[in-house]
Scaffold this motif. Structure first.
Motif, short mmCIF file in Angstrom:
data_model
loop_
_atom_site.label_atom_id
_atom_site.label_comp_id
_atom_site.label_asym_id
_atom_site.label_seq_id
_atom_site.Cartn_x
_atom_site.Cartn_y
_atom_site.Cartn_z
N GLU A 1 0.81 -1.22 0.00
CA GLU A 1 0.00 0.00 0.00
C GLU A 1 0.85 1.27 0.00
N ARG A 2 2.17 1.12 0.17
CA ARG A 2 3.00 2.31 0.37
C ARG A 2 3.47 2.96 -0.93
N VAL A 3 2.87 2.56 -2.08
CA VAL A 3 3.23 3.21 -3.34
C VAL A 3 2.85 4.68 -3.25
N LEU A 4 3.83 5.57 -3.43
CA LEU A 4 3.58 7.00 -3.36
C LEU A 4 2.78 7.47 -4.56
N HIS A 5 2.96 6.79 -5.73
CA HIS A 5 2.37 7.25 -6.98
C HIS A 5 2.38 6.10 -8.00
N GLY A 6 3.49 5.96 -8.75
CA GLY A 6 3.64 4.84 -9.68
C GLY A 6 4.98 4.15 -9.43
N GLU B 1 18.17 -2.84 1.30
CA GLU B 1 17.25 -1.77 0.91
C GLU B 1 17.72 -0.47 1.51
N PHE B 2 17.44 0.63 0.79
CA PHE B 2 17.97 1.95 1.15
C PHE B 2 16.90 2.99 0.86
N ASP B 3 16.55 3.79 1.88
CA ASP B 3 15.54 4.85 1.73
C ASP B 3 16.19 6.08 1.11
N LEU B 4 15.70 6.49 -0.07
CA LEU B 4 16.29 7.62 -0.78
C LEU B 4 15.78 8.97 -0.26
N ASN B 5 14.93 8.94 0.78
CA ASN B 5 14.37 10.19 1.31
C ASN B 5 14.76 10.38 2.77
N PRO B 6 15.01 11.66 3.18
CA PRO B 6 15.19 11.94 4.60
C PRO B 6 13.92 11.53 5.36
N LYS B 7 14.08 11.05 6.60
CA LYS B 7 12.94 10.52 7.36
C LYS B 7 11.88 11.59 7.63
N ASP B 8 12.29 12.88 7.68
CA ASP B 8 11.30 13.93 7.99
C ASP B 8 10.67 14.52 6.72
N SER B 9 10.92 13.92 5.55
CA SER B 9 10.36 14.45 4.31
C SER B 9 8.88 14.06 4.20
N VAL B 10 8.12 14.90 3.46
CA VAL B 10 6.67 14.72 3.36
C VAL B 10 6.27 14.70 1.89
N TRP B 11 5.59 13.61 1.48
CA TRP B 11 5.07 13.51 0.12
C TRP B 11 3.90 14.47 -0.04
N PRO B 12 3.76 15.17 -1.19
CA PRO B 12 4.69 15.18 -2.32
C PRO B 12 5.65 16.37 -2.31
N LYS B 13 5.63 17.16 -1.23
CA LYS B 13 6.42 18.40 -1.26
C LYS B 13 7.92 18.11 -1.20
N THR B 14 8.33 17.35 -0.21
CA THR B 14 9.77 17.09 -0.05
C THR B 14 10.14 15.62 -0.18
N ARG B 15 9.15 14.73 -0.07
CA ARG B 15 9.43 13.31 -0.24
C ARG B 15 9.25 12.94 -1.71
N ASN B 16 10.18 12.17 -2.26
CA ASN B 16 10.15 11.85 -3.68
C ASN B 16 9.93 10.36 -3.93
N GLU B 17 9.43 10.05 -5.13
CA GLU B 17 9.47 8.69 -5.65
C GLU B 17 10.84 8.50 -6.33
N HIS C 1 4.67 16.84 -11.90
CA HIS C 1 4.71 17.44 -10.56
C HIS C 1 5.67 18.62 -10.49
N GLY C 2 6.40 18.88 -11.56
CA GLY C 2 7.28 20.04 -11.61
C GLY C 2 8.59 19.83 -10.87
N GLU C 3 9.21 20.97 -10.50
CA GLU C 3 10.54 20.93 -9.89
C GLU C 3 10.45 20.84 -8.37
N GLY C 4 11.56 20.46 -7.75
CA GLY C 4 11.61 20.38 -6.29
C GLY C 4 12.94 19.86 -5.83
N VAL C 5 13.07 19.69 -4.50
CA VAL C 5 14.33 19.21 -3.94
C VAL C 5 14.57 17.75 -4.33
N GLY C 6 15.83 17.39 -4.47
CA GLY C 6 16.19 16.01 -4.80
C GLY C 6 17.36 15.54 -3.96
#
Ligand SMILES: [Ca+2]
Ligand SMILES: [Ca+2]
Length: 476
Positions: free
Chosen positions: A254-259, A297-313, A335-340
């Protein structure tokens, strides 16, 4: 093709046969990234730095594609194959919106055959209108493997019906002229493993041993909240001879952020054959190739990031280089540009290696859907905001950044002492490969370049939205 026996012949992978890399002056580019490690580099020399559409300077040939081309060309056995849509129809019997894989003759660009796929009846949620075939094929031992816009993995005879034979267990082709595709087998990921591809199935296959590996693109429905098929795998492994399912894994649920639109890389890391892929929860995971056992397995996002503003797929393909994996995260271009975030990961570690496996982290990159290129201690990585970053591959420290002034969908290629990168404005910038930034040339290709320049056999193949160009230095 002569017989299916050829499929079982010994397959030489570059990591085991380094001679393939050093003797690659006249080499094919038979898959996304050229080799299973997906590192976008080539030993080919004599590639053009400049070309002109109007005067045809350094342009060997041009072939018309559909109106939107997101597949990257591959070159193998005298053919150039590329995924596109059906807005430049080659057959009056196959009209309307379809995904199309076209095969051209490498020497002169003549159209040879095509494989077409009607759009899914469910519409844009699973198969976005006019996006065509987005997978880059894998060509190996006379067989072309790719994923259609209908979520099918297909194996085709590279010679099509031009050999006057209907090859493979699959004999139900309705169209069997010289210009039609000869299917060997197909595996429907929607029927067989319950995949619900979000907007598009796009995975570019990679192989190891007797298996090929693809992402299912399983994702959310149009609400962008529900995952209709949470039990469907994120990745599958098929027997390349038969198309039978060998293993599957679903760590995302269920944890798919998008695709899920990352493609896998494969290689021997720390003595173990691994398949590495980005998945729908923004993690990158590795599997033992033969068994499908999850290794790390490796999480590519900082733990405090929030989808979709700062958390990425993660849409990029991982690059395997000297026991490490290099990959950035990002989002759907809509979704345009943002932090990576871009990471170097020690892929010899096991388990959740988000802390223990991080070699370095580069946070000056923006959202990226690109794949990296590593040569001579330098890592080139592009982002969707249009910046090309040149970093020290060992430390992640930047040497320089170049602003393309337009969005970048494709990936940098390092070849012939140069770095090639295309952008949405249709410019292909050529920079000098090295620690000091130097722009050598900027060439416009007439429409957006969403693809990655592909080097093969002394030429450069680049698709823009609607055309495929073969570029080569004119005979002196
Ligand atoms: Ca055939
Ligand atoms: Ca057949």
């Amino acid at each position: 093709m002569k017989s299916l026996a050829i499929l079982t012949s010994v397959f030489c992978v570059p990591v085991l046969c380094p001679g393939l890399l050093t003797s690659s002056l006249a080499a094919d580019w038979p898959m996304w990234g050229g080799r299973p490690d997906r590192n976008m580099i080539s030993g080919i020399k004599g590639l053009p730095s400049a070309w002109e559409i109007n005067t045809k300077k350094n342009i060997r040939w041009m072939a018309a594609l559909g109106s939107q081309t997101y597949g990257n060309p591959v070159v193998a056995g005298g053919l150039v194959l590329v995924g596109t849509n059906n807005e430049a129809p080659r057959d009056p019997k196959q009209m309307g919106d379809r995904g199309v894989l076209m095969a051209f003759r490498e020497s002169d660009g003549e159209f040879l055959w095509q494989s077409t796929h009607e759009k899914l009846a469910t519409g844009r949620v699973n198969d976005w209108p006019f996006q065509g075939v987005c997978s880059s094929p894998l060509v190996e031992n006379e067989v072309v493997y790719y994923v259609s816009n209908r979520g099918e993995v297909l194996a085709l005879d590279r010679q099509g019906f031009r050999d006057k034979e209907n090859d493979g267990p699959f004999k139900e082709e309705r169209l069997t002229s010289e210009r039609d595709a000869d299917i060997l087998w197909k595996f429907d990921m929607i029927e067989e493993v319950g995949a619900f591809p979000h907007n598009m199935s796009n995975s570019s296959p990679v192989s190891w041993g007797e298996l090929i590996f693809v992402s299912t693109s399983n994702g959310q429905d149009e609400s962008h909240v529900n995952v209709p098929s949470p039990k469907a795998p994120a990745i599958i492994a098929l027997d390349k001879r038969t198309g039978k399912l060998v293993w599957e894994d679903n760590p995302v649920g269920e944890r798919v952020l998008h695709g899920q639109w990352s493609s896998a890389a494969a290689g021997v890391i720390g003595g173990v054959a691994q398949v590495v892929i980005g998945q729908g929860d923004g993690w990158v995971r590795s599997y033992e190739a033969a068994s499908g056992k999850r290794l790390w397995e490796f999480d590519l996002n900082p733990k405090d990031s929030v989808w979709p503003k700062t958390r990425n797929e993660v849409i990029s393909t991982p690059v395997i280089y000297q026991d490490r994996v290099y990959i950035a995260n990002g989002q759907d271009p809509e979704h345009g540009e943002g932090v990576g975030h871009l990471y170097a990961i020690d892929a010899t570690k096991r388990g959740d290696i988000t802390k223990t496996g991080q070699v370095w982290h580069y946070d000056k990159i923006r959202r990226s859907i690109s794949t990296g290129a590593i040569a001579d201690g330098l890592l080139y990585y592009a982002d969707f905001s249009g910046f090309l970053h040149c970093l020290d591959v060992a430390t992640g420290k930047p040497y320089w950044v170049h602003d393309m002034l337009a969005a970048v969908w494709g990936s940098p290629l390092v070849a012939d002492g140069k770095v090639y990168l295309g952008d949405e404005d249709g410019d292909v910038v050529v920079l000098q490969h090295g620690k000091t930034k130097k722009v050598l040339a900027e060439n416009n290709l007439g429409s957006s370049v969403y693809s990655t320049p592909v080097p093969a056999n002394g030429a450069l193949f680049i698709a823009n939205r609607n055309q495929l160009y073969a570029l080569a230095e004119a005979e002196k």
